[in-house]
Design an enzyme around this catalytic site. Structure first.
Site, PDB file in Angstrom:
ATOM      1  N   ARG A  39       3.990  62.507  21.409  1.00 28.08           N
ATOM      2  CA  ARG A  39       3.340  63.046  20.378  1.00 28.08           C
ATOM      3  C   ARG A  39       3.325  64.550  20.306  1.00 28.08           C
ATOM      4  NH1 ARG A  39      -2.345  60.333  20.216  1.00 28.08           N
ATOM      5  NH2 ARG A  39      -2.271  61.063  22.404  1.00 28.08           N
ATOM      6  N   LEU A  65       2.837  57.707  17.564  1.00 29.66           N
ATOM      7  CA  LEU A  65       3.067  56.122  17.483  1.00 29.66           C
ATOM      8  C   LEU A  65       2.141  55.485  16.862  1.00 29.66           C
ATOM      9  CD1 LEU A  65       4.880  56.123  20.974  1.00 29.66           C
ATOM     10  CD2 LEU A  65       6.089  55.838  18.916  1.00 29.66           C
ATOM     11  N   ASN A  91       5.305  52.952  27.075  1.00 29.46           N
ATOM     12  CA  ASN A  91       4.337  53.309  28.218  1.00 29.46           C
ATOM     13  C   ASN A  91       3.158  54.001  27.650  1.00 29.46           C
ATOM     14  OD1 ASN A  91       3.585  54.941  30.664  1.00 29.46           O
ATOM     15  ND2 ASN A  91       4.265  56.548  29.102  1.00 29.46           N
ATOM     16  N   ASN A  95      -6.758  54.863  27.668  1.00 32.32           N
ATOM     17  CA  ASN A  95      -8.029  54.151  27.973  1.00 32.32           C
ATOM     18  C   ASN A  95      -9.236  54.567  27.202  1.00 32.32           C
ATOM     19  OD1 ASN A  95     -10.048  52.405  28.532  1.00 32.32           O
ATOM     20  ND2 ASN A  95      -9.602  52.284  30.782  1.00 32.32           N
ATOM     21  N   SER A 141      -1.821  47.513  32.327  1.00 30.49           N
ATOM     22  CA  SER A 141      -2.912  47.753  33.168  1.00 30.49           C
ATOM     23  C   SER A 141      -3.770  46.621  33.764  1.00 30.49           C
ATOM     24  CB  SER A 141      -3.946  48.757  32.231  1.00 30.49           C
ATOM     25  OG  SER A 141      -5.101  48.917  32.918  1.00 30.49           O
ATOM     26  N   LYS A 142      -4.303  47.134  34.940  1.00 32.68           N
ATOM     27  CA  LYS A 142      -5.225  46.204  35.787  1.00 32.68           C
ATOM     28  C   LYS A 142      -6.188  45.538  34.848  1.00 32.68           C
ATOM     29  CE  LYS A 142      -9.119  48.744  37.690  1.00 32.68           C
ATOM     30  NZ  LYS A 142      -8.784  49.819  36.732  1.00 32.68           N
ATOM     31  N   TYR A 154      -8.967  48.380  24.383  1.00 33.60           N
ATOM     32  CA  TYR A 154      -7.855  48.623  25.566  1.00 33.60           C
ATOM     33  C   TYR A 154      -7.693  47.492  26.370  1.00 33.60           C
ATOM     34  CZ  TYR A 154      -5.804  51.015  29.651  1.00 33.60           C
ATOM     35  OH  TYR A 154      -4.601  51.609  30.367  1.00 33.60           O
ATOM     36  N   LYS A 158      -3.925  45.599  26.526  1.00 33.66           N
ATOM     37  CA  LYS A 158      -3.228  45.415  27.835  1.00 33.66           C
ATOM     38  C   LYS A 158      -3.072  43.824  28.165  1.00 33.66           C
ATOM     39  CE  LYS A 158      -2.254  49.746  28.770  1.00 33.66           C
ATOM     40  NZ  LYS A 158      -1.063  50.146  28.625  1.00 33.66           N
ATOM     41  N   ALA A 185      -2.935  50.187  38.625  1.00 31.92           N
ATOM     42  CA  ALA A 185      -4.239  50.395  38.600  1.00 31.92           C
ATOM     43  C   ALA A 185      -4.926  51.720  38.713  1.00 31.92           C
ATOM     44  CB  ALA A 185      -4.685  49.597  39.758  1.00 31.92           C
TER      45      ALA A 185
HETATM   46  P1  NAP Z   1      -1.167  60.452  30.310  1.00 35.98           P
HETATM   47  O1  NAP Z   1      -1.167  61.068  31.518  1.00 35.98           O
HETATM   48  O2  NAP Z   1      -2.174  60.811  29.312  1.00 35.98           O
HETATM   49  O3  NAP Z   1       0.219  60.547  29.809  1.00 35.98           O
HETATM   50  C1  NAP Z   1       0.461  59.707  28.328  1.00 35.98           C
HETATM   51  C2  NAP Z   1       1.595  60.518  27.532  1.00 35.98           C
HETATM   52  O4  NAP Z   1       1.752  59.526  26.376  1.00 35.98           O
HETATM   53  C3  NAP Z   1       1.285  61.653  27.060  1.00 35.98           C
HETATM   54  O5  NAP Z   1       2.427  62.612  27.158  1.00 35.98           O
HETATM   55  C4  NAP Z   1       0.777  61.507  25.614  1.00 35.98           C
HETATM   56  O6  NAP Z   1       1.134  62.437  24.868  1.00 35.98           O
HETATM   57  C5  NAP Z   1       1.661  60.248  25.290  1.00 35.98           C
HETATM   58  N1  NAP Z   1       1.066  59.707  24.144  1.00 35.98           N
HETATM   59  C6  NAP Z   1      -0.142  58.968  24.094  1.00 35.98           C
HETATM   60  N2  NAP Z   1      -0.379  58.134  23.032  1.00 35.98           N
HETATM   61  C7  NAP Z   1       0.771  58.590  22.338  1.00 35.98           C
HETATM   62  C8  NAP Z   1       1.028  58.269  20.743  1.00 35.98           C
HETATM   63  N3  NAP Z   1       0.125  57.626  20.126  1.00 35.98           N
HETATM   64  N4  NAP Z   1       2.267  58.719  20.416  1.00 35.98           N
HETATM   65  C9  NAP Z   1       3.114  59.419  21.102  1.00 35.98           C
HETATM   66  N5  NAP Z   1       2.973  59.571  22.314  1.00 35.98           N
HETATM   67  C10 NAP Z   1       1.616  59.360  22.956  1.00 35.98           C
HETATM   68  O7  NAP Z   1      -1.338  58.953  30.803  1.00 35.98           O
HETATM   69  P2  NAP Z   1      -0.872  57.835  31.917  1.00 35.98           P
HETATM   70  O8  NAP Z   1      -2.032  57.668  32.878  1.00 35.98           O
HETATM   71  O9  NAP Z   1       0.401  58.237  32.307  1.00 35.98           O
HETATM   72  O10 NAP Z   1      -1.052  56.642  31.475  1.00 35.98           O
HETATM   73  C11 NAP Z   1       0.646  56.000  30.940  1.00 35.98           C
HETATM   74  C12 NAP Z   1       0.401  54.575  30.655  1.00 35.98           C
HETATM   75  O11 NAP Z   1      -0.120  53.710  31.930  1.00 35.98           O
HETATM   76  C13 NAP Z   1      -0.681  54.122  29.614  1.00 35.98           C
HETATM   77  O12 NAP Z   1      -0.127  52.909  28.963  1.00 35.98           O
HETATM   78  C14 NAP Z   1      -1.784  53.814  30.432  1.00 35.98           C
HETATM   79  O13 NAP Z   1      -2.670  52.937  29.806  1.00 35.98           O
HETATM   80  C15 NAP Z   1      -1.234  53.123  31.547  1.00 35.98           C
HETATM   81  N6  NAP Z   1      -2.211  53.028  32.837  1.00 35.98           N
HETATM   82  C16 NAP Z   1      -2.357  54.138  33.731  1.00 35.98           C
HETATM   83  C17 NAP Z   1      -3.202  53.854  34.581  1.00 35.98           C
HETATM   84  C18 NAP Z   1      -3.446  55.328  35.499  1.00 35.98           C
HETATM   85  O14 NAP Z   1      -3.969  55.138  36.563  1.00 35.98           O
HETATM   86  N7  NAP Z   1      -2.989  56.545  35.167  1.00 35.98           N
HETATM   87  C19 NAP Z   1      -3.793  52.886  34.996  1.00 35.98           C
HETATM   88  C20 NAP Z   1      -3.522  51.712  34.060  1.00 35.98           C
HETATM   89  C21 NAP Z   1      -2.602  51.924  33.219  1.00 35.98           C
HETATM   90  P3  NAP Z   1       0.148  63.466  24.242  1.00 35.98           P
HETATM   91  O15 NAP Z   1       0.115  64.774  25.343  1.00 35.98           O
HETATM   92  O16 NAP Z   1       0.299  64.242  23.078  1.00 35.98           O
HETATM   93  O17 NAP Z   1      -1.226  63.060  24.472  1.00 35.98           O
END
Ligand code: NAP
Length: 261
Positions: A39, A65, A91, A95, A141-142, A154, A158, A185
């Protein structure tokens, strides 16, 4: 280990930050070409330029998206650029704390942020993936199995992603296309850091979480998540499909005497 990913074309959603960025960088390190659908613009363009300077292709495709028509356009742009797709990594997500008290309309909007685009991207990419006998990896996600409280949409998204992973693995097995999910997690990302900042004592909260992660009492790194994704995308995991794999230092499943310290 040679993962056999040289010149494979990989579409990653949300590849500009956090786990997605780790995934993009790992595929590029393995010699693959990447279409990063994100985005916000600045980081994606910067990554594209960084890799172009060393002769690697990390094409940035701008899209929010949440709108399904943008998912189709993003896949079409990736195909126009590279002419093929070998791997899709779903990806992007957040949350967003849409709980039981939220309206049904807010619930639907959250599913658009976290679930609908996983389906839409694969719907539009599936013929290309079949043509290359490729692979799909969904980041879950967990929360899909533990619940968290206050985040109904969320959790539903998931859980749905886990279900779609098994469903698509069945659909696509006759085409030699593998579909797996990777479950984080507690992975250290900008999203996680931002959430901690909303708490009264972020440093203490971080330490408390680290104590509950059995392996090393530390957060998972984005590189550790990405290493599992590139392996699942590669022919070195050629008989692995329909699996939901936790890369979480034991956080989700270990005995509570280890996770409750
Ligand atoms: P993050 O650091 O916020 O990075 C997410 C990326 O996805 C950002 O570049 C964001 O762009 C982009 N994005 C989000 N929504 C979008 C949309 N509608 N259209 C286009 N781009 C979009 O998140 P993350 O922690 O890496 O998480 C990645 C995945 O892992 C997610 O599905 C999350 O649910 C899952 N997850 C993460 C954790 C954790 O501990 N970090 C735990 C469980 C699950 P913008 O900069 O424009 O927002």
């Amino acid at each position: 280990m040679d993962l056999g990913l040289t010149d494979k074309v990989v579409l990653v959603t949300g590849g500009s930050k956090g786990i997605g960025e780790g995934i993009v960088r790992s595929f590029l390190a393995e010699g693959a070409k990447v279409a990063n659908v994100n985005r916000s613009t600045a980081e994606g363009l910067a990554m594209e330029a960084e890799y172009a300077a060393v002769g690697k292709e990390c094409a940035f495709i701008q899209a929010d998206l949440c709108a399904v028509e943008n998912c189709q356009a993003a896949v079409e742009q990736a195909l126009a650029r590279f002419g093929r797709l070998d791997v899709v990594v779903n990806n992007a997500g957040v949350n967003d704390g849409v709980g039981l008290d939220a309206s049904p309309a807010e619930f639907v909007a959250s599913l658009q942020r976290n679930l609908i685009h996983y389906f839409a991207i694969v719907h539009h990419a599936v013929d290309a993936i079949k043509a290359t006998r490729g692979a799909i990896i969904n980041i879950s996600s967990k929360v899909s199995v533990t619940g968290q409280g206050g985040t109904s949409a969320y959790a539903a998204a998931k859980g749905g992603i886990n279900g779609l992973t098994r469903e698509w693995a069945v659909d696509l097995a006759p085409f030699d296309v593998r579909v797996n999910a990777v479950v984080p997690a507690e992975t250290w990302t900008p999203l996680y850091a931002n959430w901690l900042e909303t708490l009264p004592d972020p440093a203490a909260a971080k330490q408390q979480i680290e104590r509950m992660i059995p392996l090393g009492h530390r957060f998972t790194t984005t590189e550790e998540l990405a290493d599992m994704v590139v392996f699942l995308a590669s022919p070195r995991s050629s008989h692995t499909t329909g699996q939901i794999i936790y890369v979480d230092g034991g956080y989700t499943h270990f005995d509570r005497k280890l996770t409750g310290m």
